[in-house]
Design a protein around this motif. Structure first.
Motif: not given
Length: 287
Positions: A214-215, A47-53, A147-156
């Motif tokens: 996530a895009d 399952y490939a998921v694309d993200y923008t940083l 870029f905040n905590h919502k669905e799809g956020a990538l978080v360190m």
């Protein structure tokens, strides 16, 4: 001890410390919005998921993450904590059907990672963790940022350090300015990250760095062929009373560079998937 910001005399010397790999990486920094693809594997399917940083809001975190991705660090790791609110990964693998923590510090010892956190010693020994780019660590957040905590956020994220009060030195910008007396617990993130799948949460924004989104979350995670859809279908097929993620207790910080943190032996509970969700690869498509 009162915080003291000072400028080191040699910016060129600092660049040398950061390493040739970091210099090459900076040369490729042509956009504020790098693009990556994380390919997860679940139950025999990818399952490939694309993200923008976002280099604008989290430049050091993005740099750190990309360097680990380019080194293949994340390939083969797994989702070690799965809940309705997050998919946590970046630090554990399966060995003989058991969840095992990867020794981050041993794995990155030979890498030329860009350094932003150092011991409070005369040599400013690098710690290989990343400066915490979030409000609790003194970073002002842009209220208009997506870029905040919502669905799809990538978080360190960083593991719990309890009441440990270890202090470190951080490098907050590219001008050679160090911040002494920084709290280690907020500057201790190494390789752990998660995709957020819960409701918007401003409190989490204050404590953890959101460095990507996530895009196409709805399609790639929740769509007909999405990862979360596949997990739900599998969970629905389980026998009555069976669970997809079982609770297991783990001891944190086993490889932490500070003895005071290691010796605390802080415990936590992970919700470990009964069918592994692994990270097949993290690929950088655009720097």
């Amino acid at each position: 001890m009162k915080n003291r910001i000072f400028r080191r005399a040699g910016a060129i010397a600092l660049t040398a410390v950061l390493g040739a790999g970091a210099a090459a990486m900076c040369a490729g920094c042509t956009t504020n919005r790098p693009e990556i693809t994380i390919t997860y594997n679940f139950n025999g399917k990818d399952y490939a998921v694309d993200y923008t940083l976002s280099r604008k809001t989290a430049p050091k975190t993005v740099q750190h993450f990309i360097e680990l991705a380019d080194a293949g660090y994340y390939d083969g790791l797994c989702i070690h904590d799965y809940t309705a609110g997050h998919l946590m990964t970046g630090g554990y693998t399966y060995e003989n059907d058991s969840l095992v923590e990867k020794n981050y510090y041993e794995a990155v010892a030979s890498l030329s990672l860009t350094q932003s956190v150092f011991r409070s010693d005369e040599e400013k020994t690098p710690l290989y963790s990343v400066y915490g780019e979030f409000e609790k660590n003194g970073v002002r957040l842009d209220s208009g940022s997506k870029f905040n905590h919502k669905e799809g956020a990538l978080v360190m994220y960083y593991s719990d350090k309890g009441d440990d009060n270890t202090r470190v030195v951080t490098l907050r910008n590219d001008n050679g300015e160090y911040q002494e007396n920084s709290e280690y617990k907020y500057n201790s993130a190494t390789s752990l990250f998660y995709t957020y799948t819960g409701a918007a949460n401003a409190e989490k924004d204050e404590n953890y760095c959101v460095f990507g989104m996530a895009d196409d979350y709805e399609n790639q995670m929740n769509g007909e062929n999405g990862l979360l859809t596949a997990i739900k279908s599998y969970t629905d097929s389980l026998a009555s009373g069976a669970v997809f993620a079982e609770e297991e207790e783990f001891t944190l910080n086993a490889f932490d560079p500070f003895e005071s943190v290691r010796s605390a032996k802080i415990k936590t509970t992970f919700h470990v998937p009964t069918i592994p969700i692994t990270v097949k690869s993290v690929k950088v498509n655009k720097y």
